[in-house]
Design an enzyme around this catalytic site. Structure first.
Site, mmCIF file in Angstrom:
data_model
loop_
_atom_site.group_PDB
_atom_site.id
_atom_site.type_symbol
_atom_site.label_atom_id
_atom_site.label_comp_id
_atom_site.label_asym_id
_atom_site.label_seq_id
_atom_site.Cartn_x
_atom_site.Cartn_y
_atom_site.Cartn_z
ATOM 1 N N LYS A 1 6.074 11.950 8.168
ATOM 2 C CA LYS A 1 6.057 10.507 8.433
ATOM 3 C C LYS A 1 7.076 9.886 7.488
ATOM 4 O O LYS A 1 6.805 9.685 6.309
ATOM 5 C CB LYS A 1 4.643 10.012 8.137
ATOM 6 N N GLU B 1 4.506 12.418 -5.857
ATOM 7 C CA GLU B 1 5.650 12.047 -6.700
ATOM 8 C C GLU B 1 5.753 10.532 -6.625
ATOM 9 O O GLU B 1 6.087 9.983 -5.581
ATOM 10 C CB GLU B 1 6.901 12.754 -6.175
ATOM 11 N N CYS C 1 13.337 7.066 -7.995
ATOM 12 C CA CYS C 1 12.139 7.374 -8.795
ATOM 13 C C CYS C 1 12.530 7.738 -10.221
ATOM 14 O O CYS C 1 11.860 7.372 -11.173
ATOM 15 C CB CYS C 1 11.381 8.551 -8.200
ATOM 16 N N GLU D 1 7.561 -0.125 -12.974
ATOM 17 C CA GLU D 1 8.697 0.349 -12.193
ATOM 18 C C GLU D 1 9.205 -0.797 -11.331
ATOM 19 O O GLU D 1 8.495 -1.288 -10.452
ATOM 20 C CB GLU D 1 8.279 1.529 -11.308
HETATM 21 P P1 ADP Z 1 7.448 1.611 -1.228
HETATM 22 O O1 ADP Z 1 6.658 0.574 -1.929
HETATM 23 O O2 ADP Z 1 8.546 2.178 -2.013
HETATM 24 O O3 ADP Z 1 7.786 1.271 0.191
HETATM 25 P P2 ADP Z 1 5.226 3.070 -0.299
HETATM 26 O O4 ADP Z 1 4.349 3.928 -1.126
HETATM 27 O O5 ADP Z 1 4.673 1.814 0.252
HETATM 28 O O6 ADP Z 1 6.499 2.849 -1.164
HETATM 29 O O7 ADP Z 1 5.834 3.894 0.925
HETATM 30 C C1 ADP Z 1 6.139 5.261 0.874
HETATM 31 C C2 ADP Z 1 5.739 5.887 2.188
HETATM 32 O O8 ADP Z 1 4.326 5.737 2.329
HETATM 33 C C3 ADP Z 1 6.341 5.237 3.422
HETATM 34 O O9 ADP Z 1 6.605 6.231 4.403
HETATM 35 C C4 ADP Z 1 5.249 4.312 3.895
HETATM 36 O O10 ADP Z 1 5.315 4.026 5.284
HETATM 37 C C5 ADP Z 1 4.026 5.141 3.583
HETATM 38 N N1 ADP Z 1 2.776 4.361 3.443
HETATM 39 C C6 ADP Z 1 2.621 3.055 3.112
HETATM 40 N N2 ADP Z 1 1.323 2.715 3.103
HETATM 41 C C7 ADP Z 1 0.628 3.828 3.440
HETATM 42 C C8 ADP Z 1 -0.764 4.138 3.595
HETATM 43 N N3 ADP Z 1 -1.708 3.209 3.415
HETATM 44 N N4 ADP Z 1 -1.104 5.407 3.915
HETATM 45 C C9 ADP Z 1 -0.180 6.363 4.090
HETATM 46 N N5 ADP Z 1 1.156 6.129 3.978
HETATM 47 C C10 ADP Z 1 1.556 4.884 3.654
#
Ligand code: ADP
Length: 491
Positions: free
Chosen positions: A185, A260, A294, A393
């Protein structure tokens, strides 16, 4: 499939997800717009997949895995397909770099470097596939005991938008080399290069169902994948907040996970450091990818005796930095989206309210599209360790300069954040470099260097809030596998 001819100037190219070897739309029928951060304009669409699509992808992966279409190949054969993929990525480097730059806003040079890293990941893991093995173990007389290193089965991967090609390749390279099937994903904000490389993987000979890519929202598709009872392991790269939910979901299904989750990585400059070498690296480590990295070196700890000199020299470097559209290939591009730009601005605003001096600021190139998500690189200091600039961060081109008195204080400050991903130590005193490297709590420590060109071979991951588990190198092959112990009584 939808991507082969994606011309990066095309208007609203309709891209597809990839399930069971076929390009497809999501079951919702809805499409999400993909916006170029350089001008804020949509240039492609991706399917808004749903939990049902995740279900289809996991089923396809399970069936392909159980049919042994991938794992039954010899490790050398799997390796050859990954090497073939590495070559195909190399043949498509210009197109992939253009897609990556337009999708993320990163300067073209960075896009090319990212694709070069992807080439290297599949080369490394293609070569490593048949070089990882179990052991034989000393045991009671009459017995032979051995360990077999086996794939988990179906691996789920949720990856972020900052380095889509690279992070996809580091996960897929290692997981596929070990014989797993994958459901990935990617982030809704930037996933086009991932779709293209996944397509190339099938051209390289990957059996259908072994690599599936479901696009869409994190809390919809990502959450459905993390919670799916049909996956055997999950790897996540992203924010600590979401990482917590991923680990909780993994716990519920009793599967392993690697996380990570970013960092607040320090570079420590002692008074005997070679500043001619250190300072360009200090600058690059925070402006690379607009600070949306990161492992960004977002704190520079400077011994008091050289503080003024370092600040003066960094001031000049930051003033010279220019942000602009990805295709102008300047020092930095825009940030990924408006929300990220607002977040970075809020940190800087808070710093201003806390009266933390802004030492220097870069500029934004003239004629930059107004609707793009630009920010200037900024240098703040002295930054107190209690402030959010020193603790959180930011994920933007903002560097905090923090003075320290002596080695003891440098180590204390370096360790005084919730994170522990990477650290840099700059000194000509070899014994001190090693002392500090051993006491800094982080997954990687560089001495008189930082970053080392991506470091495909180098185990990478964090401690504390930066996560756990290791990506990259041979260590990732161990993460993406389980040991089975076999004991034979041969009387
Ligand atoms: P950022 O804040 O850098 O966008 P996220 O942790 O929100 O980092 O996003 C990293 C990945 O996690 C993306 O692919 C995002 O779509 C996915 N993501 C965001 N929210 C969720 C969730 N509740 N469960 C699983 N994956 C998620």
């Amino acid at each position: 499939m939808a991507f082969k001819t994606l011309d990066t100037n095309e208007q609203l190219a309709a891209c597809k997800a990839l399930i069971n070897g076929a390009a497809c739309d999501g079951s919702s029928g809805e499409m999400l717009e993909v916006v170029c951060p350089s001008d804020g304009k949509p240039f492609a669409t991706i399917p808004r997949c749903t939990g049902a699509d995740v279900g289809r992808a996991v089923t396809a992966a399970r069936q392909a895995y159980e049919a042994q279409s991938w794992a039954k190949l010899t490790a050398a054969e799997r390796g050859r397909i990954l090497l073939g993929l590495s070559n195909l990525i190399a043949e498509n480097q210009d197109n992939l770099a253009a897609i990556e730059s337009r999708d993320t806003g990163k300067p073209l040079t960075q896009g090319r470097a990212d694709v070069a890293a992807a080439i290297r990941y599949f080369e490394f893991y293609g070569g490593a596939a048949d070089k990882i093995s179990g052991e034989t173990l000393p045991v009671a007389d009459g017995y032979l005991a051995m360990t077999l290193r086996e794939p988990h089965g179906v691996v789920g991967a949720v990856i972020p938008w900052n380095y889509p090609t690279q992070i996809f390749s580091r996960v897929a390279g290692a997981a596929l080399a070990m014989g797993n099937a994958l459901v990935i994903k990617p982030a809704e904000h930037a996933c086009l290069s991932v779709l293209r490389v996944a397509e190339l993987a099938h051209e390289a000979g990957l059996p259908k169902g072994i690599l599936n890519v479901v696009t869409g929202f994190g809390d919809e598709v990502g959450a459905a994948l993390a919670h799916h009872p049909g996956i055997d392991f999950i790897t996540f790269t992203g924010s600590p907040q979401v990482g917590t939910t991923i680990q909780a979901a993994a716990a519920r299904n009793h599967i392993g996970c690697t996380l990570e989750l970013g960092g607040k990585s320090p570079q420590i400059l002692f008074e005997d450091a070679d500043l001619d070498k250190a300072l360009p690296t200090v600058r690059n480590a925070i402006i690379q990818n607009g600070g949306q990295t990161c492992s960004a070196g977002s704190r520079v700890l400077v011994q008091e005796t050289i503080y003024e000199e370092v600040v003066e020299r960094l001031r000049n470097k930051f003033r010279a930095l220019v942000a602009g559209p990805h295709d102008q290939d300047l020092d930095i591009g825009p940030l990924i989206n408006a929300a990220q730009a607002r977040r970075v601005a809020a940190f800087c605003e808070r710093a201003k309210n806390e009266r933390i001096p802004l030492i220097a600021e870069g500029t934004i190139a003239p004629d930059t599209p107004e609707a793009g998500f630009y920010t200037t690189p900024k240098l703040f200091g002295p930054v107190p360790m209690t402030s959010s600039l020193a603790q959180e961060e930011i994920f933007g081109p903002v560097l905090a300069v923090i003075p320290f008195k002596d080695e003891e204080e440098a180590i204390r400050i370096a360790n005084d954040t919730p994170y522990g991903l990477v650290a840099g130590v700059w000194t000509r005193d070899g014994a001190r470099a090693i002392r500090v490297a051993r006491r800094v709590r982080s997954g990687q420590v560089f001495i008189n260097a930082y970053g080392a060109g991506g470091g495909v071979e180098l185990p990478f991951g964090g401690v504390k809030k930066s996560g756990h588990g290791r990506e990259k190198g041979f260590e990732a092959l161990r993460e993406f596998s389980v040991l089975k112990t076999v004991i034979i009584n041969h009387g």
